[in-house]
Design an enzyme around this catalytic site. Structure first.
Site, PDB file in Angstrom:
ATOM      1  N   ALA A  46       1.140  -0.913   0.463  1.00 14.29           N
ATOM      2  CA  ALA A  46       0.682  -0.134   0.154  1.00 14.29           C
ATOM      3  C   ALA A  46       0.731   0.852  -0.421  1.00 14.29           C
ATOM      4  CB  ALA A  46      -1.204   0.227   0.742  1.00 14.29           C
ATOM      5  N   SER A  47       1.610   1.040   0.144  1.00 14.00           N
ATOM      6  CA  SER A  47       3.258   2.412  -0.143  1.00 14.00           C
ATOM      7  C   SER A  47       2.867   3.769  -1.033  1.00 14.00           C
ATOM      8  CB  SER A  47       4.470   1.644  -0.168  1.00 14.00           C
ATOM      9  OG  SER A  47       4.900   1.145  -1.484  1.00 14.00           O
ATOM     10  N   MET A  48       2.195   3.122  -2.373  1.00 14.33           N
ATOM     11  CA  MET A  48       1.510   4.289  -3.588  1.00 14.33           C
ATOM     12  C   MET A  48       0.301   4.436  -3.552  1.00 14.33           C
ATOM     13  SD  MET A  48       4.237   5.039  -4.808  1.00 14.33           S
ATOM     14  CE  MET A  48       3.453   5.890  -6.240  1.00 14.33           C
TER      15      MET A  48
END
Length: 179
Positions: A46-48
């Site tokens: 979910a880092s983007m």
């Protein structure tokens, strides 16, 4: 139409449909294997967020070696070797710093209207000059992202490709921040 003609047409349509299915399966397999100039990649973090969500499929174009700030790229993690999707925030020669939750590039606040400054951790506080031929990469969800703040600038040669579009679940171009 006589029964024999209908039967011939039915066989021809089945052969054609089978051929199309085989070609599509081979194209998908070649894309996933990275043989084609484009590759479908499943995002596994979910880092983007909010640009790209965990589980999205994106289309990565291989071969590009010219990148701009705000581009989204695929790169192998220098630490784990897994495929990462990150945003280019600085280019070779740029100075990068974070002050009070704001990304500074060459002393000026970077254009990032979709980034929540509250999510920018206060742990990384040094100023880094990106070497020539390298990129400084960060995720859009800064508090969840393992990126250049952790493993440093990434050589352009290590970038797998440019993320061009989302394929699934909502096909289309990635959102563009307007500044």
């Amino acid at each position: 139409m006589p029964a024999a003609t209908r039967a011939r047409w039915g066989r021809a349509v089945r052969r054609w449909a089978t051929g199309v299915a085989v070609v599509l399966a081979l194209l998908v397999a070649a894309s996933v294997a990275g043989v084609l100039p484009v590759q479908v990649v499943r995002v596994s973090s979910a880092s983007m967020f909010p640009t790209i969500r965990d589980g999205d499929l994106v289309l990565v174009e291989h071969g590009s070696r010219t990148f701009s700030r705000r581009d989204v790229v695929a790169v192998r993690s220098p630490v784990t070797g897994e495929q990462l999707i990150k945003r280019v925030v600085a280019l070779g020669g740029d100075r990068v710093a974070i002050q009070e939750g704001v990304l500074l590039v060459n002393g000026a606040a970077a254009c990032e209207p979709s980034i929540d400054p509250e999510g920018m951790d206060g742990v990384w506080s040094r100023t880094t000059t990106v070497p020539a031929g390298a990129l400084f990469l960060m995720g859009d969800e800064r508090d969840l992202s393992i990126d250049s703040r952790d493993f440093g600038p990434v050589p352009v040669a290590d970038v797998s490709g440019l993320v061009r579009t989302r394929v699934w679940p909502s096909p289309g171009a990635l959102p563009v921040d307007r500044c």
